[in-house]
Design a protein around this motif. Structure first.
Motif, PDB file in Angstrom:
ATOM      1  N   ALA A 314       6.598  50.847  32.476  1.00 44.02           N
ATOM      2  CA  ALA A 314       7.953  50.611  32.151  1.00 44.02           C
ATOM      3  C   ALA A 314       8.492  49.268  32.435  1.00 44.02           C
ATOM      4  CB  ALA A 314       8.564  51.763  32.728  1.00 44.02           C
ATOM      5  N   PRO A 315       9.656  48.843  31.935  1.00 45.05           N
ATOM      6  CA  PRO A 315      10.016  47.447  32.431  1.00 45.05           C
ATOM      7  C   PRO A 315      10.659  47.556  33.927  1.00 45.05           C
ATOM      8  CG  PRO A 315      11.416  48.601  30.884  1.00 45.05           C
ATOM      9  CD  PRO A 315      10.420  49.331  30.621  1.00 45.05           C
ATOM     10  N   SER A 316      10.618  46.576  34.736  1.00 46.98           N
ATOM     11  CA  SER A 316      10.965  46.624  35.981  1.00 46.98           C
ATOM     12  C   SER A 316      12.758  47.047  36.267  1.00 46.98           C
ATOM     13  CB  SER A 316      10.704  45.340  36.941  1.00 46.98           C
ATOM     14  OG  SER A 316      11.135  44.196  36.293  1.00 46.98           O
ATOM     15  N   TRP A 317      13.312  46.413  35.273  1.00 40.50           N
ATOM     16  CA  TRP A 317      14.703  46.719  35.340  1.00 40.50           C
ATOM     17  C   TRP A 317      15.281  48.276  35.445  1.00 40.50           C
ATOM     18  CZ3 TRP A 317      16.756  49.393  31.622  1.00 40.50           C
ATOM     19  CH2 TRP A 317      16.158  49.467  30.196  1.00 40.50           C
ATOM     20  N   LEU A 318      14.260  49.075  34.812  1.00 44.96           N
ATOM     21  CA  LEU A 318      14.767  50.433  35.034  1.00 44.96           C
ATOM     22  C   LEU A 318      14.876  50.933  36.532  1.00 44.96           C
ATOM     23  CD1 LEU A 318      12.374  52.278  32.276  1.00 44.96           C
ATOM     24  CD2 LEU A 318      15.107  52.003  32.512  1.00 44.96           C
ATOM     25  N   ALA A 319      14.313  50.200  37.479  1.00 39.74           N
ATOM     26  CA  ALA A 319      14.620  50.546  38.926  1.00 39.74           C
ATOM     27  C   ALA A 319      16.075  50.654  39.243  1.00 39.74           C
ATOM     28  CB  ALA A 319      13.580  49.866  39.641  1.00 39.74           C
ATOM     29  N   ASN A 320      16.792  49.784  38.488  1.00 35.69           N
ATOM     30  CA  ASN A 320      18.066  49.850  38.920  1.00 35.69           C
ATOM     31  C   ASN A 320      18.934  50.959  38.386  1.00 35.69           C
ATOM     32  OD1 ASN A 320      17.801  46.992  39.956  1.00 35.69           O
ATOM     33  ND2 ASN A 320      17.996  46.126  37.953  1.00 35.69           N
ATOM     34  N   TYR A 321      18.312  51.515  37.421  1.00 38.47           N
ATOM     35  CA  TYR A 321      19.051  52.925  36.869  1.00 38.47           C
ATOM     36  C   TYR A 321      18.399  54.257  37.445  1.00 38.47           C
ATOM     37  CZ  TYR A 321      21.214  49.426  33.680  1.00 38.47           C
ATOM     38  OH  TYR A 321      21.939  48.119  33.474  1.00 38.47           O
ATOM     39  N   SER A 322      17.810  54.001  38.439  1.00 43.42           N
ATOM     40  CA  SER A 322      17.224  55.257  39.284  1.00 43.42           C
ATOM     41  C   SER A 322      18.126  56.272  39.375  1.00 43.42           C
ATOM     42  CB  SER A 322      16.403  54.683  40.423  1.00 43.42           C
ATOM     43  OG  SER A 322      15.991  56.099  41.241  1.00 43.42           O
ATOM     44  N   GLY A 323      17.842  57.597  39.056  1.00 40.52           N
ATOM     45  CA  GLY A 323      19.077  58.772  39.114  1.00 40.52           C
ATOM     46  C   GLY A 323      19.935  58.552  37.833  1.00 40.52           C
ATOM     47  N   ALA A 324      19.785  57.645  37.028  1.00 40.43           N
ATOM     48  CA  ALA A 324      20.715  57.720  35.804  1.00 40.43           C
ATOM     49  C   ALA A 324      19.825  57.540  34.465  1.00 40.43           C
ATOM     50  CB  ALA A 324      21.522  56.605  35.825  1.00 40.43           C
ATOM     51  N   PRO A 325      20.306  58.113  33.309  1.00 44.58           N
ATOM     52  CA  PRO A 325      19.442  57.952  32.249  1.00 44.58           C
ATOM     53  C   PRO A 325      19.371  56.671  31.544  1.00 44.58           C
ATOM     54  CG  PRO A 325      21.721  58.961  31.837  1.00 44.58           C
ATOM     55  CD  PRO A 325      21.726  58.977  33.170  1.00 44.58           C
ATOM     56  N   PRO A 326      18.478  56.214  31.114  1.00 42.24           N
ATOM     57  CA  PRO A 326      18.242  54.890  30.639  1.00 42.24           C
ATOM     58  C   PRO A 326      19.132  54.263  29.616  1.00 42.24           C
ATOM     59  CG  PRO A 326      16.710  56.203  29.548  1.00 42.24           C
ATOM     60  CD  PRO A 326      17.144  56.966  30.606  1.00 42.24           C
ATOM     61  N   TRP A 327      19.945  55.268  28.858  1.00 40.71           N
ATOM     62  CA  TRP A 327      21.004  54.754  27.966  1.00 40.71           C
ATOM     63  C   TRP A 327      22.302  54.442  28.905  1.00 40.71           C
ATOM     64  CZ3 TRP A 327      24.491  58.541  28.821  1.00 40.71           C
ATOM     65  CH2 TRP A 327      24.368  59.799  29.013  1.00 40.71           C
ATOM     66  N   CYS A 328      22.294  54.368  30.026  1.00 40.96           N
ATOM     67  CA  CYS A 328      23.423  53.709  31.002  1.00 40.96           C
ATOM     68  C   CYS A 328      23.327  52.366  30.940  1.00 40.96           C
ATOM     69  CB  CYS A 328      23.352  54.262  32.351  1.00 40.96           C
ATOM     70  SG  CYS A 328      23.943  55.938  32.511  1.00 40.96           S
ATOM     71  N   ALA A 329      21.947  51.629  30.502  1.00 36.32           N
ATOM     72  CA  ALA A 329      21.891  50.459  30.570  1.00 36.32           C
ATOM     73  C   ALA A 329      22.476  49.685  29.417  1.00 36.32           C
ATOM     74  CB  ALA A 329      20.196  49.963  30.416  1.00 36.32           C
ATOM     75  N   PRO A 330      22.700  48.453  29.261  1.00 37.06           N
ATOM     76  CA  PRO A 330      23.316  47.591  28.367  1.00 37.06           C
ATOM     77  C   PRO A 330      22.202  47.704  26.948  1.00 37.06           C
ATOM     78  CG  PRO A 330      23.438  46.260  30.366  1.00 37.06           C
ATOM     79  CD  PRO A 330      22.536  47.332  30.530  1.00 37.06           C
ATOM     80  N   PRO A 331      22.889  47.582  25.756  1.00 35.38           N
ATOM     81  CA  PRO A 331      22.102  47.728  24.546  1.00 35.38           C
ATOM     82  C   PRO A 331      20.984  46.780  24.373  1.00 35.38           C
ATOM     83  CG  PRO A 331      24.383  48.135  23.875  1.00 35.38           C
ATOM     84  CD  PRO A 331      24.345  47.818  25.584  1.00 35.38           C
ATOM     85  N   SER A 332      21.252  45.542  25.002  1.00 37.98           N
ATOM     86  CA  SER A 332      20.227  44.453  24.931  1.00 37.98           C
ATOM     87  C   SER A 332      18.996  44.687  25.733  1.00 37.98           C
ATOM     88  CB  SER A 332      20.859  43.046  25.534  1.00 37.98           C
ATOM     89  OG  SER A 332      21.484  43.358  26.914  1.00 37.98           O
TER      90      SER A 332
END
Length: 536
Positions: A314-332
C-alpha cells in the motif's frame, strides 16, 4: 413411558393453539404500541438505504432546505419514473452501482401492499412495513410458545423475555427503516422455533422442524452479506436429527444417509439460495470494503503502520488516514497508480494470509471490533477535517424520530433499551469480556444437562452462540465502517442466549426446590409432564 401432551401443560381448557395465538397476537400488539405510541420511531437513513429501496423504484422525497437525512426518520417513499437500482442519484451523491440483495425486499413488498390497504400516503410507507414486521415477530413468538415443552408459567416467562429483547430500541426500531437488520431478527426467531421442533421425539415434528429451519435459515442467511457464515451452524443443525425416509427405492442407500436425506436436501437449497443472493457484489465494491478494513481497523491497532502498509503493498500516505476510510483522502491520491495497485491486490485470501503470518495482530483487531459490540446503536460514517488538515472518521448516531417541527436533530429513542443499557455498562471492554458474555450462559445450561427443563435447550443455545460468533467475525473483518450496525445480529443472538439460559436455570432450580420441600414433607413426587421427555 407414555408420550406427554402439550395440552397437559396448559392452565385452562383452551387448546394450546388458541393460547399460542393469543400470545402471538398480544406480542404483535405490544410491539406496535412500542413503535407507534406516542409517535413513530425508526432508524434514519445513512444514504445507504436506497441500495435496498431501489428494488421498488422508490426514493424518499425531502422538501428543499430540510435537515440531513440521518437527523430524522422519513417513512414516506414515492415511486419515481426511470428509477432503477443501476440508474439513480440521491441529490448530488452518486451511489454504488450494485444494489443490496436481501430477503428484506419480501417484507418491503408486503409493506407496499399494506400501504395500499391502509390508504397511507405515498407509494410505500415504512410504518406499514413496521406493522408487517410486528406481525411476523408476533407469529414467531406465538409459535415459540406452542413448541415449548414447559409449564404455562415458564413458557410465558420465556416468551416475555424474548419479547423484551426484541422491543429494545436497537432491534425493533429497524422495522421502520430502509435497512435489512430487521429481516435478520425475524429470520433468527423462526430458526429458533425450527430448532426446537427438530428436537422433538416424533418424525412429524422433526420434519416440520427441517421445513421451518430451512426456510427461515434461508431468509436469515440472505438478509445481509454478513449473515452468510451462519450457514455452517445451520447446516449442522439440519443434518443432526435422524428422520426415517419410508421410500422403497432408497432402500439401497446407507441407513444413516437415508435418515438424514431430508436435512441434506434442505442444506443444499439453503446454500444455493444464500450464495445466489449474496454473490452479487462487484469487484470494485469488494476492494473498497477490504481497503476500509486495512485503514479503519488494522492500522489503528499498531504503533508502526508502515509495516502493515508494506505487507499489503500500500502507498505510505495511507498512514495519515489511520482510523479513517481511504475515501477521506483527496481524489488525486485515490486515483494514483500506487493506490490502484493496492486495491486491486486486495482480497479476503490475502487478508487471511496476513493474519497467518502475523498471528499476534489478531487479538488487537478483535478487541477493536468488540468495542462496537458494547455500543450497538447504528451510526453514519463521515470524514471530518481536524486542525492541520488531517481527515478523521466521525460516527454520528442515526436518529430515531421523525421531524414534527419541534424535535431536535438526531434525537435517540431511549424509552425501552434494556440490552443497550446493559451493554453500555461494559463500554470500553474488549474481546475477553465478550467471551464471558458467551461462555457464562453456556456454562449455566451445561450445568443443568442432567436435569434438562427444556427439550432442545442445548441445541438452541449452541446455534445462537455459533450465529453470534460467526456474524461477529464477518463484521469484524468485512468492512471496518458501520460496524455497530453490522453487529446487530450478533448482539441479538447474545441477548437471546441469556434469555434462554436464564429461564432454563430458573425452571431447574424451581423444580429442585419443590422436590426438596416435598421430600421433607414426605409427599410423593409425581414426574412433571415436561420432565417425562428425555433431555436433548
Amino acid at each position: 413411558m407414555r408420550k406427554p401432551r402439550i395440552e397437559g401443560l396448559r392452565p385452562s381448557r383452551l387448546s394450546a393453539t388458541v393460547l399460542a395465538a393469543a400470545v402471538g397476537m398480544g406480542s404483535a400488539v405490544l410491539l406496535m404500541l412500542r413503535l407507534f405510541v406516542p409517535r413513530p420511531v425508526g432508524v434514519a437513513d445513512n444514504y445507504d438505504g436506497v441500495r435496498l429501496m431501489c428494488h421498488l423504484g422508490v426514493d424518499v422525497r425531502m422538501p428543499k432546505n430540510t435537515p440531513r437525512l440521518r437527523d430524522y426518520v422519513y417513512y414516506r417513499y414515492d415511486h419515481l419514473a426511470h428509477f432503477t437500482c443501476h440508474k439513480h442519484m440521491l441529490g448530488s451523491i452518486r451511489l454504488p452501482d450494485v444494489p443490496y440483495q436481501s430477503s428484506q425486499v419480501l417484507v418491503l413488498y408486503a409493506g407496499r401492499l399494506l400501504t395500499r390497504v391502509l390508504r397511507l400516503p405515498g407509494y410505500l410507507d415504512l410504518r406499514a412495513v413496521g406493522v408487517v414486521c410486528c406481525l411476523l415477530i408476533g407469529l414467531a413468538i406465538g409459535m415459540l410458545y406452542r413448541v415449548l415443552t414447559l409449564r404455562h408459567r415458564y413458557r410465558l416467562l420465556l416468551c416475555a423475555a424474548v419479547l423484551g429483547v426484541v422491543a429494545d430500541t436497537v432491534f425493533i426500531d429497524y422495522a421502520v427503516s430502509p435497512f435489512s437488520e430487521i429481516a435478520s431478527i425475524i429470520g433468527l426467531l423462526y430458526v429458533v422455533v425450527g430448532v426446537l421442533l427438530l428436537a422433538g421425539p416424533s418424525r412429524r415434528r422433526r420434519l416440520a422442524g427441517i421445513a421451518v429451519t430451512g426456510v427461515s435459515g434461508l431468509f436469515l442467511a440472505t438478509a445481509k452479506t454478513q449473515n452468510v457464515p451462519a450457514m455452517l451452524p445451520l447446516a449442522l443443525v439440519l443434518l443432526a436429527p435422524a428422520v426415517p425416509v419410508p421410500v422403497a427405492r432408497l432402500r439401497g442407500l446407507d441407513l444413516r444417509l437415508r435418515q438424514r436425506l431430508t436435512g441434506l436436501v434442505a442444506v443444499v437449497v439453503l446454500a444455493a439460495g444464500a450464495f445466489a443472493v449474496s454473490g452479487n457484489e462487484d469487484k470494485r465494491t469488494a476492494q473498497l470494503t477490504e481497503a476500509n478494513f486495512v485503514t479503519v481497523t488494522l492500522l489503528p491497532t499498531t504503533a508502526h503502520p508502515g509495516g502493515d502498509l508494506a505487507a499489503f503493498n500500500a502507498p505510505s500516505w495511507l498512514a495519515n488516514y489511520s482510523g479513517a476510510p481511504p475515501w477521506c483522502a483527496p481524489p488525486s491520491l485515490q486515483d494514483s497508480a500506487a493506490y490502484q495497485r493496492f486495491t486491486k491486490g486486495l482480497s479476503h485470501q490475502r487478508i487471511l494470509r496476513y493474519f497467518a503470518d502475523h498471528p499476534t495482530r489478531l487479538l488487537p483487531v478483535l478487541d477493536r471490533a468488540a468495542a462496537y459490540f458494547y455500543v450497538p446503536r447504528p451510526t453514519a460514517t463521515l470524514c471530518s477535517a481536524r486542525p492541520g488538515g488531517k481527515q478523521v472518521m466521525v460516527l454520528p448516531h442515526l436518529a430515531n424520530y421523525t421531524d414534527n417541527g419541534h424535535t431536535k436533530r438526531g434525537v435517540l429513542d431511549t424509552r425501552w433499551a434494556p440490552v443497550t443499557d446493559a451493554l453500555g455498562l461494559l463500554r470500553g471492554a474488549g474481546m475477553g469480556t465478550l467471551l464471558l458474555l458467551w461462555l457464562v450462559p453456556a456454562a449455566a445450561v451445561f450445568a443443568t444437562r442432567r436435569h434438562r427443563a427444556l427439550r432442545g435447550a442445548g441445541a438452541v443455545l449452541g446455534l445462537l452462540l455459533a450465529v453470534a460468533a460467526t456474524q461477529f467475525g464477518a463484521s469484524a473483518f468485512a468492512d471496518g465502517i458501520d460496524t455497530a450496525k453490522h453487529l446487530d445480529l450478533a448482539v441479538f443472538s447474545t441477548a437471546l442466549v441469556w434469555a434462554f439460559a436464564a429461564v432454563e436455570v430458573i425452571v431447574v432450580l424451581a423444580r429442585r426446590t419443590w422436590r426438596r420441600r416435598a421430600e421433607d414433607a414426605g409427599i410423593p413426587q409425581p414426574v412433571p409432564a415436561e420432565a417425562e421427555q428425555p433431555a436433548l
